[in-house]
Design an enzyme around this catalytic site. Structure first.
Site, PDB file in Angstrom:
ATOM      1  N   ASP A 251       2.409 -13.154  25.130  1.00 63.24           N
ATOM      2  CA  ASP A 251       1.494 -13.812  26.054  1.00 63.24           C
ATOM      3  C   ASP A 251       1.413 -15.311  25.776  1.00 63.24           C
ATOM      4  O   ASP A 251       2.081 -15.839  24.891  1.00 63.24           O
ATOM      5  CB  ASP A 251       0.108 -13.148  26.014  1.00 63.24           C
ATOM      6  CG  ASP A 251      -0.584 -13.280  24.669  1.00 63.24           C
ATOM      7  OD1 ASP A 251      -0.338 -14.271  23.957  1.00 63.24           O
ATOM      8  OD2 ASP A 251      -1.396 -12.390  24.324  1.00 63.24           O
ATOM      9  N   LYS A 273      -0.487 -15.176  31.216  1.00 65.82           N
ATOM     10  CA  LYS A 273      -1.106 -15.752  32.403  1.00 65.82           C
ATOM     11  C   LYS A 273      -1.638 -17.126  32.038  1.00 65.82           C
ATOM     12  O   LYS A 273      -2.403 -17.262  31.087  1.00 65.82           O
ATOM     13  CB  LYS A 273      -2.245 -14.870  32.902  1.00 65.82           C
ATOM     14  CG  LYS A 273      -1.814 -13.461  33.301  1.00 65.82           C
ATOM     15  CD  LYS A 273      -2.997 -12.614  33.701  1.00 65.82           C
ATOM     16  CE  LYS A 273      -2.565 -11.187  34.038  1.00 65.82           C
ATOM     17  NZ  LYS A 273      -3.719 -10.332  34.380  1.00 65.82           N
ATOM     18  N   MET A 386     -12.867 -17.213  25.070  1.00 68.85           N
ATOM     19  CA  MET A 386     -12.530 -17.640  26.435  1.00 68.85           C
ATOM     20  C   MET A 386     -13.765 -18.181  27.160  1.00 68.85           C
ATOM     21  O   MET A 386     -13.997 -17.885  28.330  1.00 68.85           O
ATOM     22  CB  MET A 386     -11.906 -16.469  27.209  1.00 68.85           C
ATOM     23  CG  MET A 386     -10.560 -16.035  26.633  1.00 68.85           C
ATOM     24  SD  MET A 386      -9.926 -14.482  27.318  1.00 68.85           S
ATOM     25  CE  MET A 386     -10.857 -13.275  26.356  1.00 68.85           C
TER      26      MET A 386
END
Length: 469
Positions: A251, A273, A386
């Site tokens: 990732d 992503k 996050m």
């Protein structure tokens, strides 16, 4: 990397050695022990002849002609060790002629250097520092010497004797790499390293014969935590798994430095992503993992931090189980632990921070949907994953839940990486700190323990200096 490590076939020609210094004598002994044929350009034939009584399989010829007249084309390589201004003159001429040259302790004049060597017969490990620090290279060699079994070279020799036989016997479905991995890591390797050579060779011969039959696909998936970013924070098990992988799905939080630790010919597939860009969906990731394992490959799903802490590793494990794919989890150092430790921030502290809560602000309904009441206790350290773009919501919800607006906070961006950044302040300043932090993977830490961190102490020192000024 200025000097690419290579291994020179000493049977390809004679090595020229120039000089009578102690360094020249050390190189002579090394070359002889490796079986090299050496022509030694010496100023003192009698003194040099006495040194030839030392043992060594290599052949040595003493040449008393002028070293400045050396024809580099006659030699596989030239080693110069006068240790004075003569080195520069001879080296310049040989390099101009395109010769391979080493000037001892002068990497600026050399186009090859001698590494520190760990010698296990057929297994040779070379350690270099671009000629900058031979002492450091020797220290690394000492550590590697302690790690490598004494019989490792003999195991390599045993494998070498059966290499061609296996290549001819094996069925097309048999993987060369996987076969030899099983030899090294399994009972055959264990018996060889223990000195039970008859047992090891008998088992290896049997394994070669068994390889004539087809091999049924038996892939496996490892969900591996890559840690917060520093490759030195990989666990040993994670490193071993990366070295054995056929394909690695990684990732966006996995650094290139970590990927560099993987097996060189492993297939690397990005499935991350990036903010503001379309990315592959989780269902597609699950499908690709299952397909790769069903093809008989050893698969690694590499995730930043730990796969089971906001990494969706649990979802992937469930899908793999339902598909009947063997799957294992290799935990990693999660961001809260790694990033906080880097700045000396204890997430818990006796009688001050007795609870630790991990929260993600990246939920399907956003940070507003999180139940922040569980983080209202002043003795609770809150680590928000996050949460950089949701810093304002985090601040508002925590204050609404009862946290003091003056509670110390830290914004840790790109933690453990070379470009790591740490900002500290109060809870009511959190959105401003988040903006100042810039972009990148970030962790928000809220709690009294932040005041014990190095950035907080540094900020107090700066304030004291400003007041004094």
């Amino acid at each position: 990397m200025r000097f690419l490590p290579l291994f020179l076939d000493l049977s390809s020609g004679t090595i020229a050695l120039v000089g009578n210094s102690p360094a020249a004598i050390n190189k002579l002994q090394l070359l002889r022990s490796a079986g090299a044929s050496v022509r030694w350009f010496s100023d003192d034939e009698d003194a040099s002849a006495e040194l030839l009584t030392a043992g060594g399989p290599g052949r040595v010829e003493i040449d008393t002609s002028r070293a400045s007249d050396i024809d580099a084309s006659q030699f596989a390589a030239v080693v110069i060790a006068y240790g004075d201004k003569r080195d520069d003159a001879i080296a310049g001429r040989i390099r101009a002629a395109g010769g391979l040259i080493n000037v001892v302790d002068r990497p600026d004049l050399s186009n090859f250097i001698f590494p520190a060597i760990v010698d296990r017969g057929d297994v040779v490990v070379a350690i270099g520092t671009n000629g900058a620090s031979p002492v450091l290279a020797r220290r690394i060699r000492e550590q590697i010497e302690a790690l490598l079994p004494a019989r490792l070279g003999d195991l390599a020799a045993l494998m070498g004797r059966y290499r061609e036989r296996f290549a001819k016997a094996r069925h097309a479905s048999r993987s060369l790499r996987r076969f030899w991995e099983r030899v090294v890591d399994g009972p055959i390797g264990a018996a060889a390293l223990a000195g039970r050579w008859r047992e090891a060779e008998t088992a290896l011969a049997r394994a070669v014969e068994d390889s004539r039959s087809p091999e049924a696909p038996s892939g496996v998936v490892f969900l591996v935590g890559a840690g917060p970013g520093d490759p030195d924070l990989l666990t040993l098990r994670a490193l071993h798994t990366l070295q054995n992988a056929d394909v690695i799905f990684y990732d966006d939080l996995v650094t290139q430095e970590i990927l560099a630790r993987a097996r060189r010919d492993a297939e690397l597939v990005f499935v991350g992503k990036r903010k503001g860009e379309p990315g592959i969906g989780q269902d597609a990731i699950n499908r690709r993992l299952i397909e790769a394992a069903s093809a008989g490959k050893q698969v690694v799903r590499l995730k930043g931090g730990d796969p089971f802490i906001f990494g969706r590793g649990g979802e992937e494990l469930e899908q793999l189980r339902q598909a009947g794919v063997s799957a294992f989890v290799v935990p990693g150092i999660t961001a809260a632990l790694g990033c906080a430790a880097e700045v000396g921030l204890p997430l818990t502290f006796r009688q001050e921070a007795t609870q630790l809560t991990f929260i993600t602000a990246n939920t399907s309904d956003g940070a507003e949907a999180v139940d922040w009441s569980a983080a209202s206790n002043p003795h609770t350290t809150v680590a928000v994953y996050m949460g950089l773009s949701a810093a304002g919501t985090v601040r508002d919800r925590l204050i609404a839940a009862g946290r003091d607006p003056k509670t110390p906070v830290a914004v840790l961006v790109r933690g453990t990486r070379p470009d790591a950044k740490a900002l500290v302040g109060r809870l009511d300043e959190l959105p401003t700190l988040a903006v100042a932090a810039g972009s990148g993977p970030a962790l928000l830490v809220i709690g009294e323990v932040v005041a014990r961190s190095e950035p907080w102490r540094a900020s107090l020192s700066r304030q004291e200096v400003e007041v004094a000024a």
